[in-house]
Design an enzyme around this catalytic site. Structure first.
Site, short mmCIF file in Angstrom:
data_model
loop_
_atom_site.label_atom_id
_atom_site.label_comp_id
_atom_site.label_asym_id
_atom_site.label_seq_id
_atom_site.Cartn_x
_atom_site.Cartn_y
_atom_site.Cartn_z
NE ARG A 178 -40.02 -101.62 14.20
CZ ARG A 178 -39.17 -102.54 13.74
NH1 ARG A 178 -39.42 -103.17 12.60
NH2 ARG A 178 -38.08 -102.83 14.40
CD GLU A 301 -34.75 -99.74 20.51
OE1 GLU A 301 -35.12 -100.93 20.49
OE2 GLU A 301 -35.41 -98.81 20.00
NE ARG A 334 -41.36 -94.08 23.30
CZ ARG A 334 -40.72 -95.13 22.81
NH1 ARG A 334 -39.41 -95.10 22.66
NH2 ARG A 334 -41.37 -96.22 22.47
NE ARG A 346 -35.67 -105.21 25.18
CZ ARG A 346 -35.80 -105.20 23.87
NH1 ARG A 346 -34.96 -105.91 23.13
NH2 ARG A 346 -36.74 -104.52 23.26
CE LYS A 370 -41.89 -99.44 23.30
NZ LYS A 370 -41.17 -100.27 22.32
CG ASP A 375 -40.55 -103.58 21.51
OD1 ASP A 375 -41.40 -102.69 21.56
OD2 ASP A 375 -39.67 -103.63 20.63
CD GLU A 397 -44.66 -95.89 23.69
OE1 GLU A 397 -44.09 -95.04 24.41
OE2 GLU A 397 -44.10 -96.53 22.78
CD GLU A 403 -42.05 -103.11 16.35
OE1 GLU A 403 -40.85 -103.42 16.45
OE2 GLU A 403 -42.57 -102.18 17.00
CG HIS A 531 -38.69 -110.07 21.23
ND1 HIS A 531 -38.10 -110.04 19.99
CD2 HIS A 531 -38.66 -108.79 21.67
CE1 HIS A 531 -37.72 -108.81 19.70
NE2 HIS A 531 -38.07 -108.02 20.69
#
Length: 714
Positions: A178, A301, A334, A346, A370, A375, A397, A403, A531
Site C-alpha cells: 500500500r 488475513e 492490532r 465483517r 482502525k 478498512d 490507527e 489505499e 468498499h
C-alpha cells in the site's frame, strides 16, 4: 584558479539545493529566504546570539537546525550591538534570573514553553527534557515560517497522546505494501555500513511535528527482522533517530519461535515459547536500550496467531507484553481481525472478538484499532470499539497512505477525515465522550495512550509522490500531538510553511484542501456506500465484483444493490451491527429519517425511489453526488491554475498533471458506478448528470494488473 574552483563548487551547491527545494524534498523544513525587510528586521537579531544550555546529541541537533534555519532564512550576522537573543535549556538548568520566569511544572517530559522576556529582547525555549527543547525549537521556527509575531510569545504546548507512531508497511525486499511513493527508504542491504542522509532528514521531519516512534516494517511481518543480522541494521537506524526523540519498533511475527527457533509450537502459554520471546527481547534491548516494543498483526488475513492454539488475543498480547515489560517496552496489538469461518457482518467481528476481554490486557498493551470497522474507507462511522472498552487503552490507527482514496494520484487532504473521526461522540461516558477523549485517556485516565498512522513515505524525491501528500503526513503529526486541532488551522499552517504566506494563496488553497476529501467521497462512495473499489489493488471502481473466495472481499457484499434498492442494513432488521454502538447512536441511526445522510447506506438498505431530505429520490441523490464530485475536482483545477506565482515550477506542473488524472478518474468512477447501479434502479439520470461515455461492459473490462502497492507475496 582556486577562486574559480570555489565559485564553481558554490554554484553547483546552490543549484543542487535549488533543485532539491523545487522537488519538495525538504518538506516543512524548507527554510525559505525571508525577502520582506520588515520580517528580516524583526527576526534576524535573535539568531545572532543563541545560547544553548547543555551539551548532548539532541542539543547538537538543535544547534544544527537553528543554523540551517538561519542560513535558509538568509539572516546575516549582525554587526550591531543588539541585545536580542535566544536561550534554549531545560528549565532547572537555566540561569536563576531566567528560570524563575519560566514555569514548566505542568507540561510533562515532552511539553515545551516559548516565552519572550526582557521587553521583547529575549526568547526562551524551555521544558523538562532535551527532546522537549527540540520540539520547542521546531515550534519557534514554525512561528517564523508562518510570519507570526515573535516579540511577545507566551506558548505552552504538551502532547496529549504519549505514543505518536508511524507504521511503515515496508518489506525487507524494499517493496511497500500500500505504498505509492516508490520503494522503502530503508536500504536494508547496505545497512548498517551506509547511513543515508535521508534517515536523518526523516528523523528531523518527524520530530518537527512531534512524532516520537516508527515501526520500520510491515504488519504482514517477516520473522527475519528479529535475527541478529537485521537487529544490527535496526540499531544503526535507532542511533540516527535517538537525538530526535524517535524510538524504533518492530513487527513480531507470531510464528517466529517456529520459523527462527527450534520449537514446534508458538503457543503463547507454552513456557518454552514464552522464554524464547523473552530471550529475543533481551537480545534486542541489549543492542537498542530505548527500543519501543512490538506491533503485532495476528489471526488476521492469514497471519499466524494464538487462535490456532485455541488461545485468545489476551493470551498472545500478554505473553509478548511480559517479554518487553522489564525494559519498559510496549505491545501494540492490532484489532483488524475478521474470520474465514465467521459469516457475520465483517463490521461486527473485531468488536465481538475483543469486547469480552476489556480490562484483561496487560498494562503495557495498546489495542490498535482502525478508525472504522471495515478498512480505511473514504468515509466510515467511527469503530464501535472506541465506545465499548473503557478499561483497555485503545490506540487509533489512521491510514496516511491513500489505499482507498486514489493512491498518490489524487489530492485528498486527510486531516479533514481524521478530524471528523476524532470529533465523533461515542457516548461511552455520557454526552461529549468523543473518540479523541477515548484515545487520549481523558474519559478513563488511562496511563498508556497512542495513535498510529500508516506512512505514505517512499523513495520519491518529494517523499510522498503527490506534492500534497506531504500535508497528510504533516497533518497526522499535528493531530497526534493534539487531537483537538482544527483541520482548517493545520491546512493554513502547512500551506504557509510549504508555499506562501500570501492571503491570496492561503485562503483559496485552504478551501481547496478542506473540500478535497468530500470531493473524493462524492465521486467514489457517496451517502454511505463503501468498499466498492476494484479488488486486490483497490484502484478505481469495481462495484460489480462478486467472484472472490470470501464474501466480504467482494464489493457486492457491501452495497447489496438489487431491484429493491441499495445499501447494507445494519439495524436490528439486518446484521444488527448498530447495536454495538451506544444507545443514543442506536436510537438516532435506527431510522433512515434520522440517520445522517453521509452514513445512510452504511446502515440502511433503501429503495431507489426513497425520498431524501431535499425531496429528490435516493437514485437522483446518488447520481448528483457523483456529478458533484467531478465538478469539485474541476473547481480544484481552476483554483490551482491561479496559484502558479506562489509555488515553484516543478510542483506546480506536477500537481496540475495529477489533477488532470484525478478529474479523468473521477469521471471514470461516476460513469462506471452509475452504469452499474442503473441496471438495478431502472431510472433515468437526473438533469445535470451526463450519460456515461461507454457501456457497463467497457468499464468492467478495465484492468490495472500492475497497480502499485501490492504485496509481492500475495
Amino acid at each position: 584558479m582556486k577562486l574559480k574552483k570555489y565559485l564553481v563548487l558554490a554554484l553547483v551547491g546552490f543549484f543542487a539545493f535549488n533543485i532539491q527545494a523545487q522537488q519538495g524534498y525538504d518538506l516543512w523544513l524548507d527554510y525559505k529566504k525571508i525577502d520582506n525587510p520588515l520580517y528580516q528586521e524583526k527576526y534576524s537579531p535573535y539568531f545572532n546570539n543563541v545560547e544553548l544550555v547543555g551539551n548532548s546529541s539532541t542539543m547538537n541537533a538543535i544547534k544544527e537546525e537553528l543554523q540551517l534555519a538561519k542560513t535558509g532564512f538568509a539572516f546575516g550576522d549582525s554587526t550591531s550591538n543588539s541585545n536580542h537573543k535566544i536561550i534554549i535549556g531545560i528549565q532547572s538548568n537555566l540561569p536563576p534570573a531566567i528560570k524563575n520566569k519560566i514555569n514548566t511544572e505542568n507540561i510533562g517530559e515532552e511539553g515545551y514553553t516559548i516565552n519572550t522576556l526582557d521587553n521583547g529582547e529575549t526568547i526562551v525555549v524551555s521544558g523538562n527534557s532535551e527532546v522537549a527543547l527540540l520540539y520547542g525549537t521546531f515550534g519557534l521556527l514554525r512561528e517564523i515560517q508562518q510570519g507570526n509575531e515573535i516579540s511577545d510569545l507566551n506558548i505552552e504546548e504538551e502532547p496529549k497522546i504519549q505514543k505518536r507512531v508511524l507504521n511503515h508497511w515496508d518489506n525487507l525486499d524494499r517493496t511497500v505494501e500500500r505504498g505509492y511513493a516508490g520503494f522503502s527508504i530503508w536500504d536494508w542491504h547496505q545497512l548498517p555500513g551506509l547511513i543515508k542522509p535521508e534517515y536523518k532528514d526523516y528523523a528531523r521531519a518527524n520530530a518537527a511535528i512531534g512524532i516520537n516512534g516508527t515501526v520500520l516494517v510491515n504488519v504482514n511481518s517477516n520473522a527475519l527482522i528479529l535475527t541478529p543480522h537485521y537487529i544490527e541494521k535496526v540499531k544503526a537506524l535507532a542511533e540516527v533517530f535517538r537525538p530526535y526523540g524517535i524510538q524504533v519498533y518492530l513487527t513480531a511475527r507470531f510464528s517466529a519461535p517456529i520459523e527462527l527457533g527450534d520449537l514446534d509450537t508458538a503457543d503463547p502459554l507454552n513456557e518454552d515459547v514464552r522464554k524464547w520471546w523473552k530471550d529475543i527481547a533481551d537480545e534486542i534491548y541489549a543492542e537498542i536500550p530505548d527500543f519501543g516494543g512490538f506491533l503485532v498483526k495476528a489471526d488476521s488475513e492469514g497471519q499466524p496467531g494464538p487462535f490456532q492454539y485455541d488461545r485468545t488475543h489476551v493470551d498472545g498480547a500478554n505473553m509478548l507484553a511480559e517479554a518487553v515489560a522489564p525494559h519498559d517496552g510496549i505491545i501494540m496489538w492490532r484489532a483488524f481481525v475478521y474470520s474465514e469461518e465467521d459469516t457475520d457482518d465483517r463490521a461486527k467481528q473485531a468488536y465481538d472478538q475483543f469486547i469480552p476481554y476489556d480490562g484483561k490486557f496487560a498494562d503495557n498493551v495498546l489495542v490498535q484499532v482502525k478508525n472504522g470497522a471495515i478498512d480505511f474507507q473514504p468515509r466510515e462511522p467511527f469503530h464501535p470499539m472506541f465506545g465499548a472498552m473503557p478499561d483497555t487503552p485503545l490506540m487509533m490507527e489512521f491510514q496516511i497512505t491513500q489505499e482507498y482514496l486514489g493512491f498518490s494520484s489524487h489530492l485528498v487532504f486527510l486531516p479533514k477525515l481524521f478530524e471528523e473521526v476524532l470529533d465523533e461522540d461515542t457516548f461511552s461516558d455520557g454526552e461529549n465522550s468523543t473518540v479523541a477523549k477515548v484515545i487520549d485517556g481523558t474519559n478513563s485516565n488511562k496511563k498508556l495512550t497512542g495513535i498510529a498512522g500508516v506512512a505514505n513515505i517512499g523513495t520519491e524525491k518529494n517523499w510522498t509522490g503527490h506534492p500534497f501528500g506531504q500535508a497528510n503526513w504533516y497533518g497526522f503529526g499535528r493531530l497526534a500531538w493534539d487531537p483537538y486541532m482544527d483541520s482548517k488551522d493545520i491546512a493554513k499552517e502547512w500551506l504557509k510553511i510549504k508555499f506562501s504566506n500570501e492571503d491570496n494563496f492561503v485562503k483559496p488553497m485552504t478551501e481547496l484542501l478542506l473540500n478535497s476529501r468530500e470531493a473524493v467521497v462524492n465521486y467514489m462512495t457517496p451517502l454511505g456506500l463503501h468498499h466498492i473499489m476494484a479488488t486486490s489493488h483497490h484502484y478505481g471502481p469495481g462495484p460489480w465484483v462478486d467472484d472472490l473466495g470470501r464474501p466480504d472481499w467482494n464489493p457486492v457484499y457491501y452495497h447489496k444493490a438489487d431491484e429493491n434498492g441499495v445499501g447494507f442494513d445494519r439495524t436490528n432488521s439486518g446484521s444488527d451491527a448498530l447495536s454495538q454502538y451506544a444507545k443514543p447512536i442506536q436510537e438516532k441511526y435506527s431510522s433512515p429519517e434520522t440517520t445522517p445522510e453521509k452514513y445512510l447506506l452504511w446502515f440502511h438498505h433503501l429503495p431507489w425511489d426513497y425520498e431524501m431530505e431535499n425531496g429528490e429520490s435516493l437514485w437522483n441523490n446518488i447520481a448528483l453526488h457523483y456529478q458533484t464530485g467531478v465538478e469539485q475536482v474541476e473547481e480544484m483545477q481552476d483554483t490551482w491554475a491561479t496559484m502558479e506565482q506562489y509555488v515553484n515550477e516543478q510542483e506546480f506542473e506536477k500537481t496540475s498533471m495529477l489533477l488532470e488524472i484525478q478529474l479523468k478518474e473521477a469521471k471514470w468512477w461516476r460513469d462506471a458506478c452509475l452504469s452499474y447501479f442503473k441496471q438495478f434502479s431502472k431510472m433515468k439520470l437526473p438533469a445535470g448528470v451526463p450519460e456515461p461515455e461507454h457501456d457497463l461492459e467497457y468499464y468492467k473490462s478495465i484492468e490495472r494488473p500492475y497497480a502499485p502497492g501490492i504485496n509481492p507475496s500475495w
